[in-house]
Structures are given as C-alpha cells and as structure tokens.
Design an enzyme around this catalytic site. Structure first.
Site, PDB file in Angstrom:
ATOM      1  CG  ASP A   1      -0.584   8.919   1.285  1.00 20.70           C
ATOM      2  OD1 ASP A   1      -0.439   8.157   1.303  1.00 20.70           O
ATOM      3  OD2 ASP A   1      -0.777  10.295   1.386  1.00 20.70           O
TER       4      ASP A   1
ATOM      5  CG  HIS B   1      -1.840  -0.818   1.125  1.00 25.30           C
ATOM      6  ND1 HIS B   1      -2.894  -0.658   1.021  1.00 25.30           N
ATOM      7  CD2 HIS B   1      -1.964  -2.556   1.020  1.00 25.30           C
ATOM      8  CE1 HIS B   1      -3.999  -1.270   0.592  1.00 25.30           C
ATOM      9  NE2 HIS B   1      -3.038  -2.641   0.970  1.00 25.30           N
TER      10      HIS B   1
HETATM   11  P1  ADP Z   1      -3.003   6.187   5.410  1.00 19.89           P
HETATM   12  O1  ADP Z   1      -3.623   5.461   4.796  1.00 19.89           O
HETATM   13  O2  ADP Z   1      -1.742   6.870   5.497  1.00 19.89           O
HETATM   14  O3  ADP Z   1      -3.641   6.905   6.876  1.00 19.89           O
HETATM   15  P2  ADP Z   1      -4.917   7.863   3.829  1.00 19.89           P
HETATM   16  O4  ADP Z   1      -5.779   8.962   3.608  1.00 19.89           O
HETATM   17  O5  ADP Z   1      -4.545   6.540   2.135  1.00 19.89           O
HETATM   18  O6  ADP Z   1      -4.298   7.972   4.947  1.00 19.89           O
HETATM   19  O7  ADP Z   1      -6.492   7.083   4.505  1.00 19.89           O
HETATM   20  C1  ADP Z   1      -6.777   7.611   5.751  1.00 19.89           C
HETATM   21  C2  ADP Z   1      -8.385   6.574   5.999  1.00 19.89           C
HETATM   22  O8  ADP Z   1      -8.416   7.298   7.533  1.00 19.89           O
HETATM   23  C3  ADP Z   1      -9.184   7.551   5.130  1.00 19.89           C
HETATM   24  O9  ADP Z   1     -10.467   5.735   4.702  1.00 19.89           O
HETATM   25  C4  ADP Z   1     -10.344   8.452   6.038  1.00 19.89           C
HETATM   26  O10 ADP Z   1     -11.616   8.312   6.000  1.00 19.89           O
HETATM   27  C5  ADP Z   1     -10.114   7.630   7.476  1.00 19.89           C
HETATM   28  N1  ADP Z   1      -9.420   8.770   8.553  1.00 19.89           N
HETATM   29  C6  ADP Z   1      -8.702   9.675   8.639  1.00 19.89           C
HETATM   30  N2  ADP Z   1      -9.146  10.702   9.814  1.00 19.89           N
HETATM   31  C7  ADP Z   1      -9.715   9.965  10.607  1.00 19.89           C
HETATM   32  C8  ADP Z   1     -10.372  10.440  11.401  1.00 19.89           C
HETATM   33  N3  ADP Z   1     -10.615  11.556  11.975  1.00 19.89           N
HETATM   34  N4  ADP Z   1     -11.417   9.842  11.869  1.00 19.89           N
HETATM   35  C9  ADP Z   1     -12.273   8.325  11.209  1.00 19.89           C
HETATM   36  N5  ADP Z   1     -11.347   8.305   9.789  1.00 19.89           N
HETATM   37  C10 ADP Z   1     -10.617   8.571   9.491  1.00 19.89           C
HETATM   38  C1  G6P Z   2      -1.234   3.168   5.459  1.00 15.86           C
HETATM   39  C2  G6P Z   2      -0.586   2.242   5.546  1.00 15.86           C
HETATM   40  C3  G6P Z   2      -1.452   0.751   6.650  1.00 15.86           C
HETATM   41  C4  G6P Z   2      -1.523   1.419   7.869  1.00 15.86           C
HETATM   42  C5  G6P Z   2      -2.111   2.203   8.176  1.00 15.86           C
HETATM   43  C6  G6P Z   2      -2.534   2.855   9.609  1.00 15.86           C
HETATM   44  O1  G6P Z   2      -2.360   3.376   5.689  1.00 15.86           O
HETATM   45  O2  G6P Z   2      -0.420   1.915   4.792  1.00 15.86           O
HETATM   46  O3  G6P Z   2      -0.684  -0.393   6.689  1.00 15.86           O
HETATM   47  O4  G6P Z   2      -2.685   0.055   8.768  1.00 15.86           O
HETATM   48  O5  G6P Z   2      -0.975   3.274   7.306  1.00 15.86           O
HETATM   49  O6  G6P Z   2      -1.338   3.150  10.234  1.00 15.86           O
HETATM   50  P1  G6P Z   2      -1.203   2.070  11.191  1.00 15.86           P
HETATM   51  O7  G6P Z   2       0.441   2.202  12.315  1.00 15.86           O
HETATM   52  O8  G6P Z   2      -2.119   2.568  12.220  1.00 15.86           O
HETATM   53  O9  G6P Z   2      -1.708   0.303  11.666  1.00 15.86           O
END
Ligand code: ADP
Ligand code: G6P
Length: 472
Positions: free
Chosen positions: A370, A162
């Site tokens: 990202d 990912h």
């Molecule tokens: P990452 O995987 O690096 O965290 P992404 O943007 O791909 O970044 O995914 C983040 C996910 O977390 C999204 O589905 C988003 O809706 C969710 N998210 C982000 N902030 C919040 C929040 N404050 N509360 C609930 N869900 C959240």
């Molecule tokens: C990114 C990574 C995921 C991970 C998520 C949240 O999306 O690709 O593998 O689960 O961040 O991070 P965390 O450390 O809370 O699992």
C-alpha cells in the site's frame, strides 16, 4: 476563462454526483477526498482542481467547492475502458503493488493513456495563470508533467505519486517504461510516499534514460529535477474532533451492543482491492476460529469492504472470492444471531466511520502492499482516549511512520495469526504507550504539514506558501 495561481490535478475530482430529494442531480464534496483535508489551505487561494467527474460523456460544468473551482475533463466510454480501467488500473496499479496480480499490457490501452494525459495537460494549460504552480497527483497522469512543460514552460510543475513506486526488476517489464519516466521528469519536483520509492525512481532513470541521478536530484537537459519522500497524511484534528463528539461516542456504544457486546471487536476497513490482503486476513481469522484461539461469542470481526473498480475482471473475481469465504466462515463458525464476521460493503459518512474506529479494540490493516493507507492513520487519530491496538502490515507506507503499531508480514499466515492474537491479548499499558506515541506523531505530521512541506519544496520562491500561510 478565469486563471488560477495554483492548479491541483487528479484523475478524480473531489466530488460525487448524487440525487437530491426532488430528483435533481446535485454535486457534493466527496468524503475523504484530498480536498476535504486541503480545503482550508486551498479555499483562500485562487485554486482550480482539474479532474474527471465520474461517468462518461461530455464534461459537466460544476459549481465551486469551498471556493475551489472545479474544471472537469471528459472521458469517453473508450477512455474509461482503456485509460482508467485498462492502463491505469490493470497495468500500472498491479505492477506498482508488487505484481500481486498479473499486470496486463495492451497497445490500445497505452494509446488511450497518452490521449487522456494530453487532454488533461491541455485543460490545465487553459486554467493556469502565468507562472502558476501546478500539482499533479498519481499514476493515472504520469505523462502530464512532460506534456504540460511542452505547452507551458512558464509553469512550476509538481508530481506526487500516492501509490508505491516499484523496484527496477518490476518496472523494467513495462513496454513503455522510458516514456513514463520521461513524462514524470517534466516536473520540477517528483514526490513519493517513501524514500525507497525515490531511490527506485533514481535507479531507473539512470538505467533506462542514462541520466545522472541521485536519490535527491536528476539532471535533465538544462534543468534539475528534485525528488524526495513526502508521506501523505490525514486531517488529524478533524478526525479526533469527530471521534470525540458525544453523538459519535453514543453511536460507538450502540454498535458494540448491536454486535452482541463482545469482549473484543476487530475491525478492517478497505476498498475491495487485491492489494489490501483481505483474503489472507480472512484465512488467518478462520484458522484462529478453527483452532479455538478465538471464540465467536467473545470476539467479532467487522470487515468493511467497499466495492471498487467493479468493471475490472480482477476486482470482480476478488469480490466473489471474498464473499464466498465470508459465507463459508459464517456458515461454519457462526450461530443464529451471532455471525463470526459482520461484512459490510456500504460507503459510510465520516461520523459513522469514526464510531466504527471508536468501537474497534483491534484495527487490522494488513495490505500486501500500500502506498500509505490512510485508514490506519484515521484509526489512530480517532482513538482519543489512547486505547486500541493497531495491527499493521510492514508493507503499508504508514508502517514507516507508525512503527509502534503491532507490525506483521501479511504473506506469513502464522505470523499474521500470531500478530492478531498478540494485539487481542496486549495489556492496556503496552497498548496505551504505543497509541500515545503514534498519536503524537500524527498530531505533528498531518495533511497540512504534508501539503506545506511539498509545496514549499516545489515553490522555492515561497510566494504561494506566503499566501497559504496568511490564511492558516
Ligand atoms: P485507498 O487510497 O487505497 O483507497 P486508503 O486507506 O489510503 O486506501 O484511503 C481510503 C479512504 O477511503 C479513507 O479515507 C477511508 O476513510 C475511506 N473509506 C474507506 N472505506 C469507506 C467506507 N465504507 N465509507 C466511506 N469512506 C471509506
Ligand atoms: C487510491 C489511488 C487514488 C484513487 C483511489 C480510489 O487511493 O491512489 O488515485 O483515486 O485509490 O480509486 P478510484 O479508482 O475509485 O479512483
């Protein structure tokens, strides 16, 4: 022990523990998790999800989630520190994101990474039926495909990263680079978010392991490992339906009122992570305020930043710096009852997120690097009336697909400021045309399309897909 024909493996299980009103611990499906989007696909097959349930200590026995069996893998305090916080999140994560923070290399972390990957491989071997399809996710588990192939040569093994996969100049720093590449090559199909990542991987395999590799196929012993790009997506229809709900529309109206009824709402939603470019964005916004290009009464910035990986030093430092900067900007530019930035660190439920997306005239998604960025896709899916300007970093995987966004280089402060002003001042025709094109793309390329394209490439016999297809 019941065995499954499909095993999904990720470091985290798609559940959270929470406390019920009577004080008992209960497990809930975690919002936004892979299973939220995949559950219609997965729940009609005999699927098991293998992962960590959070916390340290013995692996809890867990109930099924939407018909998907949960198999938890235990992590000790040392595993958490050295595998999850260490090798995964303080070595690989920064290295894979352009080294925007310095990756750390420690031999003890590598030992923990091997140990935990072995434990995952053994857990999968127990639950996978003969000839099952196993789909391993992400950078925490790169050794699992190789370890699992040794244990269970009968399995069909897929790996999907990912995160971004870095160029050779960066990856070559890794002391155990050959082992990591070999681990991934245990899979039959190695999937990435972007074609560039598959290209980087092929180049590294050729250079480090001296194997014949193209951007599509690598010959390993007597096998062929296929590689390719499979950009991950969201449940577009679900987010659109949520955003269209009358109570969500009401909530969005109330939010705008509570924000002081400004002409423009700018929104950012991130995990608190140094890859997300939060500090650069705050600096750009602060300079726009200082230069009088943006006025507090007309425009507000809502920055949602959920704390993440809080025991890792670089994350603690980032949070302190972000909070100091938000305080400074509000102190300098805000007025009583009118802050320049509304800063929120709480997790929200999906309906509240959808309401926030609906209220945002401009969505600023400006990571330094990202893998994909699902927030950008969620925003587009939520704009059911084809309004709203997406300001998007060129360095988010999503930019390859959402090319009609207002694209910026977040390292270029002047460019970032200009991009924000362009998005704020864009006329409705331009905004609408861009949004319609992006929505049309996401309508076709949703999470189901992603899972189908990956699984059909992995499971060449098509038997798994036939069963998934039968359930829609
Ligand atoms: P990452 O995987 O690096 O965290 P992404 O943007 O791909 O970044 O995914 C983040 C996910 O977390 C999204 O589905 C988003 O809706 C969710 N998210 C982000 N902030 C919040 C929040 N404050 N509360 C609930 N869900 C959240
Ligand atoms: C990114 C990574 C995921 C991970 C998520 C949240 O999306 O690709 O593998 O689960 O961040 O991070 P965390 O450390 O809370 O699992």
């Amino acid at each position: 022990m019941r065995q499954s024909s499909l095993v999904v493996v990720a470091n985290r299980l798609p559940i959270d523990d929470s406390v019920a009103p009577d004080g008992a611990c209960e497990w809930r499906r975690s919002p936004g998790g892979l299973v939220t989007a995949l559950h219609t696909l997965l729940s009609h097959t005999s699927t098991t999800w293998v992962g960590w349930a959070g916390g340290s200590g013995p692996a809890p026995a867990l109930p099924d989630v939407d018909g998907v069996r949960m198999r938890s893998v235990a992590l000790s305090t040392e595993d958490l520190r050295d595998h999850y916080e260490g090798f995964a999140n303080a070595t690989l994560w920064p290295l894979y994101h352009d080294s925007v923070e310095q990756p750390e290399y420690h031999r003890r972390w590598w030992e923990a990474y091997q140990r935990v990957n072995q434990r995952f491989a053994e857990a999968i071997a127990e639950v996978a039926g003969h000839g099952a399809v196993v789909w391993v996710q992400d950078y925490h588990l790169q050794l699992v495909p190789g370890l699992l192939r040794d244990l269970r040569p009968d399995l069909r093994i897929g790996f999907f990263l990912h995160a971004p996969f870095p160029p050779p100049e960066l990856f070559m720093q890794l002391p155990r680079r050959a082992e990591l590449l070999r681990g991934m090559l245990g899979a039959d199909l190695v999937g990435f978010q972007r074609a560039q990542a598959a290209h980087n991987f092929a180049q590294l395999v050729a250079r480090v392991l001296e194997l014949p590799a193209t951007d599509r196929r690598i010959a390993v012993d007597d096998r062929v490992v296929r590689i390719g790009a499979f950009p991950v997506s969201i449940d577009t229809a679900e987010m659109a339906a949520l955003a269209a709900r009358p109570d969500v529309a009401d909530r969005a109206r109330r939010l705008r009122h509570d924000l002081g009824g400004p002409d423009h709402v700018v929104l950012s939603v991130d995990r608190m992570d140094y890859t997300k470019g939060i500090e650069q964005r705050l600096k750009a916004y602060s300079e726009l305020l200082a230069g009088g290009h943006v006025k507090v009464r007309d425009t507000v910035l809502v920055q949602v930043a959920v704390p993440s990986r809080e025991r890792v030093g670089q994350y603690q430092i980032l949070r302190e710096r972000v909070e100091r900067e938000v305080g400074r900007i509000n102190g300098e530019f805000g007025r009583v009852g009118e802050p320049a930035i509304h800063y929120l660190t709480q997790p929200f439920d999906r309906a509240e997120l959808a309401a926030l997306y609906r209220v945002a005239d401009v969505m600023a998604v400006t990571p330094l690097r990202d893998g994909m960025n699902l927030v950008a896709k969620e925003y587009v899916a939520a704009r059911v009336d084809d309004t709203g300007a997406l300001l998007l970093s060129e360095f988010a995987g999503a930019a390859a697909e959402l090319s009609q966004a207002y694209l910026v280089n977040p390292h270029d402060l002047e460019g970032l400021k200009q991009g924000l002003l362009t998005a704020l001042r864009a006329g409705p025709d331009d905004v609408g045309a861009r949004m319609r094109a992006m929505r049309a793309h996401l309508h076709e390329h949703d999470i189901r399309a992603w899972a189908r394209s990956y699984l059909s490439a992995l499971d060449e016999s098509g038997s798994l897909l036939r069963r998934l297809g039968a359930t829609g």
